[in-house]
Scaffold this active site. Structure first.
Site, PDB file in Angstrom:
ATOM      1  N   ASP A 164       0.832  -1.204   0.000  1.00 25.55           N
ATOM      2  CA  ASP A 164       0.000   0.000   0.000  1.00 25.55           C
ATOM      3  C   ASP A 164       0.865   1.252   0.000  1.00 25.55           C
ATOM      4  OD1 ASP A 164      -2.336   1.531   0.081  1.00 25.55           O
ATOM      5  OD2 ASP A 164      -2.367   1.560   2.262  1.00 25.55           O
ATOM      6  N   LYS A 188       1.944 -14.922  -2.729  1.00 27.12           N
ATOM      7  CA  LYS A 188       2.522 -16.028  -3.487  1.00 27.12           C
ATOM      8  C   LYS A 188       3.476 -16.892  -2.673  1.00 27.12           C
ATOM      9  CE  LYS A 188       0.664 -14.881  -7.490  1.00 27.12           C
ATOM     10  NZ  LYS A 188      -0.262 -15.777  -8.226  1.00 27.12           N
ATOM     11  N   ARG A 209     -10.624  11.195 -11.907  1.00 25.63           N
ATOM     12  CA  ARG A 209     -10.071  11.205 -10.554  1.00 25.63           C
ATOM     13  C   ARG A 209      -9.562   9.831 -10.131  1.00 25.63           C
ATOM     14  NH1 ARG A 209     -14.663  12.887  -6.902  1.00 25.63           N
ATOM     15  NH2 ARG A 209     -13.067  12.609  -5.308  1.00 25.63           N
ATOM     16  N   LYS A 210      -9.780   8.815 -10.954  1.00 27.24           N
ATOM     17  CA  LYS A 210      -9.344   7.460 -10.628  1.00 27.24           C
ATOM     18  C   LYS A 210      -7.923   7.223 -11.139  1.00 27.24           C
ATOM     19  CE  LYS A 210     -13.998   5.466 -10.985  1.00 27.24           C
ATOM     20  NZ  LYS A 210     -14.826   4.445 -11.689  1.00 27.24           N
TER      21      LYS A 210
END
Length: 252
Positions: A164, A188, A209-210
């Protein structure tokens, strides 16, 4: 997770200051580097490095030989200007220019999550590097013992935090204020405590905006894929001019 980054004044200098006298480290010397990051249109995002704050993304005695090797490898790549080392401070206020807002936030004594574990080498030891021409952020992480999940291995939440933060890091250089709307992670292979991993992330496309981005965590030799992620981030304060979908191979 809110990343409230601010645009900073033109001409701010960037420094890399070691925490200690670690030997064998390749660090910039001479005239302070100055750089900007070109965004949509004529807007810019700026990185501030403060002489008054400690940059924690530099070697300390807990760093393993492999961590030093990978750090120095990326520092070598900064010499031609294609890559930039990003400063890492303990609180968000350290990234702000001097002023009233900085003082108010500093008095709150908040701490950024990745730097919240006291003790060198006990939590996240890392350094991040930006390649603006590819909208890409790479990072070197050493996994400390306080990040344990299954015996001897990193907690899945620690892996998610790494992804993140790094994938989101590639997004904050598109816009200074975003939130993570969605983060999909495929685990994995487990990551052993004390090991060094390489993280690579980039912005894939922009739709209004994405902002869509992706990243992966690999072993230091690049042979083992530990985890991969795709994310959707939403710009909270869109620029005055509408964004256009961007070819991921072309940096605006």
């Amino acid at each position: 997770m809110l990343r409230n980054w601010v645009r900073l004044g033109r001409g701010l200098s960037c420094f890399v200051t070691p925490r200690n006298g670690a030997q064998g480290t390749i660090l910039p010397t001479g005239v302070p580097q100055r750089f900007s990051h070109k965004l949509q249109g004529n807007s810019h995002a700026w990185i501030l490095t403060s002489e008054k704050s400690v940059d924690w993304a530099v070697p300390n005695p807990s760093w393993s030989q492999e961590m030093m090797l990978q750090f120095n490898r990326y520092m070598e790549m900064t010499k031609d200007g294609s890559w930039k080392k990003l400063p890492s401070y303990r609180s968000f206020s350290d990234h702000l220019p001097e002023g009233r807002q900085k003082e108010e936030l500093r008095n709150q004594k908040n701490c950024l999550f990745l730097r919240s574990i006291e003790g060198e080498g006990m939590g996240f030891e890392y350094a991040m590097f930006l390649k603006p021409s590819e909208r890409r952020v790479a990072a070197v992480f050493q996994i400390g013992p306080y990040l344990e999940g299954p015996s001897g291995f990193a907690h899945g939440g620690a892996i998610a935090t790494i992804l993140d933060s790094t994938v989101g890091g590639s997004v904050i250089f598109i816009t200074h204020k975003v939130v993570t709307a969605n983060l999909n992670i495929n685990y994995k292979s487990p990551v052993a405590l004390g090991s060094v991993v390489l993280v690579d992330s980039r912005v894939d496309k922009i739709e209004g905006r994405k902002i869509f981005a992706s990243g992966e965590i690999r072993s230091a030799d690049g042979q083992t894929l530990h985890a991969e992620a795709t994310g959707l981030f939403i710009e909270l304060q869109p620029s005055s001019s509408p964004r256009k979908e961007t070819d991921p191979s072309i940096f605006p």
